[in-house]
Design a protein around this motif. Sequence first.
Motif, PDB file in Angstrom:
ATOM      1  N   ALA A 170      -4.916  44.654   6.929  1.00  0.00           N
ATOM      2  CA  ALA A 170      -4.759  43.403   6.613  1.00  0.00           C
ATOM      3  C   ALA A 170      -6.018  42.746   5.907  1.00  0.00           C
TER       4      ALA A 170
ATOM      5  N   ASN B 216      -8.758  40.091   1.802  1.00  0.00           N
ATOM      6  CA  ASN B 216      -8.209  38.788   2.094  1.00  0.00           C
ATOM      7  C   ASN B 216      -9.417  37.870   2.938  1.00  0.00           C
TER       8      ASN B 216
ATOM      9  N   SER C 226       0.757  41.156   2.348  1.00  0.00           N
ATOM     10  CA  SER C 226      -0.262  42.100   2.976  1.00  0.00           C
ATOM     11  C   SER C 226      -0.211  42.126   4.578  1.00  0.00           C
TER      12      SER C 226
ATOM     13  N   PHE D 253      -0.784  44.048  -6.891  1.00  0.00           N
ATOM     14  CA  PHE D 253      -0.749  44.015  -5.635  1.00  0.00           C
ATOM     15  C   PHE D 253      -0.882  45.460  -5.040  1.00  0.00           C
TER      16      PHE D 253
ATOM     17  N   MET E 146      -3.711  46.785  -2.334  1.00  0.00           N
ATOM     18  CA  MET E 146      -3.252  47.348  -0.923  1.00  0.00           C
ATOM     19  C   MET E 146      -3.208  48.881  -0.826  1.00  0.00           C
TER      20      MET E 146
ATOM     21  N   THR F  23       1.841  53.377   5.085  1.00  0.00           N
ATOM     22  CA  THR F  23       1.608  52.350   4.553  1.00  0.00           C
ATOM     23  C   THR F  23       2.115  52.052   2.846  1.00  0.00           C
TER      24      THR F  23
ATOM     25  N   VAL G 206       4.023  49.437   0.795  1.00  0.00           N
ATOM     26  CA  VAL G 206       3.438  48.983  -0.745  1.00  0.00           C
ATOM     27  C   VAL G 206       4.333  49.124  -2.030  1.00  0.00           C
TER      28      VAL G 206
END
Length: 321
Positions: free
Chosen positions: A108, A112, A136, A271, A275, A305, A309
């Motif tokens: 996360a 961010n 995210s 994005f 990520m 992950t 993504v």
Amino acid sequence: MGYAAFLVVGHNETVPDWLGVMFHTSYEMVNAMWWGILSAAFFVGILGRIPREAIMSVLGPGGTKRGIFRATLAGLLLDLCNHGILMVGMKLYERGASLGQVMAFLIASPWNSLTLTLILVGLIGLQWTLIFIVASMVIAWLSGWIFDRLCDRGVLPGNPNTMEADEVAFWPAVREEWAKHSWSPKALLSMFWGGLKESRMVLRWVVFGVVLVALIRAFVPPESFGVWFGASMTGLLLTLLATTLIEVCSEGSSPIAADLFNRAGAPGNAFTFLMAGAATDYTEIMALKETTRSWKIALFLPLVTVPQVLAIGWIMNVAGT
């Protein structure tokens, strides 16, 4: 050495271009990361003075949706670069957070932070920045839940440091523990130095990452990003390949992601670059391996992950066009 060389040589034309780029990259990367690394060392030292029971009470019980959600929020709100977050995340593992909570915290948090969020708002606009943040958080929470389920089924080893999470009044417990410690400048310096020493395992991979970035930037022209990585499945996969090979800190990834968003017209690629860069980051993978003593856990990070993504990145590209 590259940082010192740039201070001495600067943009001297007598130095070959590729070597000048390596010097400048070392200088740029260290300047971008130093505050996050030093802040993280301080946080790691602070965590050592907080009772495990209080930490686990704040994060909530491991293996639960609530505990993973709290870890996701903690990663979202902590204003550190991805290398600093990694140091704190490894400390949380040692303090007893479940594997899913640690993963949610790490996934996360890479870009961010408040600082980088504001930079992204200026680069790609408020609407897309908020979409990126929500996406995210979804990936972080879902990944954390998957990791805890894999531990429950014995596919992955659980955290041997995990303890039963009893509800503890956080601040009273912290005040009681901190009353036992000295807070003189000398003691604070000792605490900071201890946090830095505990993070040596992460720092050596950070240094290796800087060297690798310098090599790649010296021989891969950044202008190619906006040309090769359009809003197509091919462009999305090329973006994944690029972000896997190019180790960039969160400060460095945001401008590149904005370039993919604006010049290539591919919000999903932007994005994905943000990520997947964290999900495939070899610094993170090696730190996880050394902290958990499990190659399996480290390699499951991208396995769990990256498909998420790519799926969300593809949806963003379709919606953006």
